[in-house]
Write an enzyme that holds these catalytic residues in place. Structure first.
Site, PDB file in Angstrom:
ATOM      1  N   CYS A   1     -33.866  92.401  59.781  1.00 19.89           N
ATOM      2  CA  CYS A   1     -34.491  91.238  59.142  1.00 19.89           C
ATOM      3  C   CYS A   1     -33.732  89.933  59.361  1.00 19.89           C
ATOM      4  CB  CYS A   1     -34.713  91.528  57.666  1.00 19.89           C
ATOM      5  SG  CYS A   1     -35.954  92.833  57.432  1.00 19.89           S
TER       6      CYS A   1
ATOM      7  N   LYS B   1     -41.820  89.098  51.458  1.00 22.30           N
ATOM      8  CA  LYS B   1     -42.291  89.205  52.847  1.00 22.30           C
ATOM      9  C   LYS B   1     -42.695  90.643  53.170  1.00 22.30           C
ATOM     10  CE  LYS B   1     -37.594  89.462  54.823  1.00 22.30           C
ATOM     11  NZ  LYS B   1     -37.668  90.798  55.383  1.00 22.30           N
TER      12      LYS B   1
ATOM     13  N   ASP C   1     -33.028  89.661  51.942  1.00 17.76           N
ATOM     14  CA  ASP C   1     -33.233  91.061  51.513  1.00 17.76           C
ATOM     15  C   ASP C   1     -32.010  91.744  50.906  1.00 17.76           C
ATOM     16  OD1 ASP C   1     -35.606  90.419  52.724  1.00 17.76           O
ATOM     17  OD2 ASP C   1     -35.546  91.988  54.241  1.00 17.76           O
TER      18      ASP C   1
HETATM   19  C1  C5J Z   1     -34.155  94.785  56.539  1.00 22.91           C
HETATM   20  C2  C5J Z   1     -34.890  96.955  57.259  1.00 22.91           C
HETATM   21  N1  C5J Z   1     -34.132  93.996  55.492  1.00 22.91           N
HETATM   22  N2  C5J Z   1     -33.771  97.225  57.932  1.00 22.91           N
HETATM   23  N3  C5J Z   1     -35.018  95.827  56.517  1.00 22.91           N
HETATM   24  O1  C5J Z   1     -33.406  94.596  57.489  1.00 22.91           O
HETATM   25  O2  C5J Z   1     -35.813  97.750  57.279  1.00 22.91           O
END
Ligand code: C5J
Length: 219
Positions: free
Chosen positions: A161, A128, A24
């Protein structure tokens, strides 16, 4: 086999059966004026991970590791966004118009991966809908088809994540290593605590190291 210094003890891996998973590293989380900042967060805390990730990615590509990228996001009609997730965020919500398009919507500029870590041809991108990269995706299938047994996981955010993916991977039998400077959180205390949880009790979820240790091992 390669072996590197890690906590709680040395981590061994075979580059032929190891994948680098970049979680991400999207504009909406990492760049100023995105979703992360709209939620009131200081994105400079996340941006610290960009250069270590860039160096690790370069070393992984050079060593021929399988590289996979993930993006958290949803269909434009929000049909794969659970109702519960739509109500989270305080005052800024998934699907709303942000400064980089609709927040966490596939195809919008903010959903894209930052240019510094942009995927190359042949590197799968896993879209995802959840926090974990295995939930409702074909990641496990893709890794199994390549004979992957070890995962080096980096990206953001450490306690959301990255940690969720590490736990999902561990339960599926992968040997997980997290280079600590290659992940980051808007909450430094959560970053530290998440990494402590990963390596506790004799690597109950996995191992923790840093970019330089992995890069040196890959040379
Ligand atoms: C991720 C989030 N990628 N913190 N998303 O950690 O909402």
């Amino acid at each position: 086999m390669k072996t590197l210094d890690a906590q709680p003890f040395a981590y061994s891996f075979d580059p032929a059966t190891t994948a680098l998973i970049v979680i991400d590293m999207q504009r909406d989380f990492v760049e100023p004026h995105g979703f992360g900042e709209a939620l009131g967060n200081d994105v400079s805390l996340l941006r610290r991970a960009i250069d270590p990730c860039r160096r690790l990615l370069e070393a992984a590509r050079h060593a021929g590791l399988f590289v996979v990228h993930t993006r958290e996001g949803h269909r434009p009609d929000l049909s794969n966004c659970p109702a519960a997730k739509l109500t989270r965020g305080g005052k800024t919500f998934i699907g709303q118009q942000g400064t980089m398009g609709r927040i966490l919507i596939q195809g919008e500029p903010g959903h894209d991966i930052i240019p510094e870590l942009y995927p190359q041809a042949g590197e799968p991108i896993i879209d995802k809908p959840g926090k974990g990269a295995f939930f409702a995706t074909d990641l496990h299938l893709i890794l199994q088809a390549r004979g992957i047994t070890s995962l080096i996981i980096c990206g953001v955010t450490t306690e959301v994540c990255v940690q969720t993916t590490a736990r999902e991977a561990n339960d599926r039998g992968y040997e997980v290593l997290i280079p600590e400077d290659c992940c980051a959180s808007y909450f430094p205390e959560f970053h530290r605590a998440a990494l402590e949880m990963i390596k506790a009790q004799g690597a109950i979820v996995g191992w923790v190291s840093d970019a330089d240790a992995v890069i040196d091992a890959l040379r």
